[in-house]
Design an enzyme around this catalytic site. Sequence first.
Site, short mmCIF file in Angstrom:
data_model
loop_
_atom_site.label_atom_id
_atom_site.label_comp_id
_atom_site.label_asym_id
_atom_site.label_seq_id
_atom_site.Cartn_x
_atom_site.Cartn_y
_atom_site.Cartn_z
N LYS A 45 0.73 -1.07 0.01
CA LYS A 45 -0.12 0.13 0.05
C LYS A 45 0.96 0.97 0.27
O LYS A 45 1.51 1.47 0.98
CB LYS A 45 -0.97 0.11 1.23
N ARG A 89 -9.92 -11.80 1.08
CA ARG A 89 -10.73 -12.86 0.32
C ARG A 89 -9.89 -14.11 0.32
O ARG A 89 -10.70 -15.35 0.13
CB ARG A 89 -11.34 -12.35 -1.16
#
Length: 573
Positions: free
Chosen positions: A354, A431
């Site tokens: 990030k 996920r």
Amino acid sequence: MAAIVVSLASSLLSSSPSSSVITKLRPLPALNLPFVSVPSYFHGRKFMARTITRATLGLTRPVDIEPLKISFAAKDVDVIEWKGDMLAVGVTEKDMSKDDNMNFENSILKKLDSQLGGLLSQASSEEDFTGRAGQSTILRLPGLGFKRVGLIGLGIQSSSVAAFRGLGEAVSAAAKAAQASNVAVVLASSEGLSAECKLNTVAAVASGTMLGIYEDNRFKSESKKPTLTALDIIGLGTGPDLEKRLKLVQDVCSGVILGKELVNAPANVLTPGVLAEEASKIGSMYSDVITAKILDVEQCQELGMGSYLGVAAASANPPHFIHLCYKPLSGPVKAKLGLVGKGLTFDSGGYNIKTGPGCSIELMKFDMGGSAAVLGAAKAIGQIKPPGVEVHFIVAACENLISGTGMRPGDILTASNGKTIEVNNTDAEGRLTLADALIYACNQGVEKVIDLATLTGACIVALGPSIAGIFTPSDDLAKEVLAASDVTGEKLWRMPLEESYWESMKSGVADMVNTGGRPGGAITAALFLKQFVDEKVEWLHMDIAGPVWNEKKRAATGFGVSTLVEWVLKNSS
């Protein structure tokens, strides 16, 4: 050697986990820092041993604080006769109407103003208080049974749970400012409210007050203890139903506070092992109805959880797979439910790290907000002990970091149902952990399962910071969860599961990739999760990336706990 870490949630400080479940973790000493021997693993398939010498980070120790305790009571007394520190009156804009002589037309406001010699009417005019939502005015009074009276605006009408919860929050703010210990709340207009509406109103006011008065000061060198100890709610009835509802509020709020504390805790304190410790404590505290199982790396490998272990592979802090199971004390089980929470105690993004403005890497301690909601719900359910329902609380806890053993873009992971996943973005890691967690949940025989995750920035773009998106192919389950949120006041919005978008998730070398394109990112993430849910199980995904965190307060919200508990109770009844 077991890692030496710090126990977290203040509400659980007095308990200790069963030694058969997980090694007891002891408080970090101020000196003589321990060294940690940590196992390493590669993509969830090959296990290699290595030893990392690493001192526990930061010397940070949360301060032990007493659990928040406020006594609630529903009373039917004349407001003029009540005695205490502050009387708060919830008023709508209509309640503030006055006659030609500038006297209140509302009976309660007229009675109070008469006792105060017109001071209330005068002050509301001078301060331009009209009853708008968010407005409040507090007056210090001499010579009456209560020291202060406050008018708190509810807006045009006061029929929503959110409005009454806001009333409670405003009361808590006024109580803090006045250092009040006992407060009463009354609605200027409560005529025409049904018995059910009165129950919901009392619950919302009490909940808003308790959560509003709470402050997480565990990591501050100096802090003040809340002074509020008692809340009386006047004019909305009395009796066993209200008393039962107020007890429920306390149970749920304790779960919400646990959820807040878990999310607020920094990643150097709340590691996957400590999250497992907190889950284990819940099992220990409510051992009459809850059992705890914590799976280590080897056990997860035996179950084939390559998707989950691939995410965990880069961290020196090993993963812990958490499974709490609630079973009622007696009677038949009519429904088996699963609650699955994303448990990334820190998310760097991995090799797709990030970066740049808005990446929020400094806030990625909240990437376990889904697991916090699940464990907060487990704590509340352990206290409430609903009949007729079995609930499995499941968290695949780990960190997503960067190292020579970490997963790389282009790697292929194999989930525990045999499906293969090409990792085209290591920052779409939640996920991957949820895939194996959902498979595990379905294998427990659940009939319905909800997963909660701070999954996508796309959902924040779509719905903003205060609304969670829900995705499900089941209309019935959507109605159940939305009905539960109507009771709790947490904001949800059903989003589409557009099957045609799955084309963007196809891989040339594996069964699927883990991310699609930018358009519809929250939808494709939900479609990915759907691949790991048994077709016979009703499933709903809740993306809480927005409402998990309050940017203005720079603190966790505890979002999801209340709705989960309400949903479980509805299935219980």
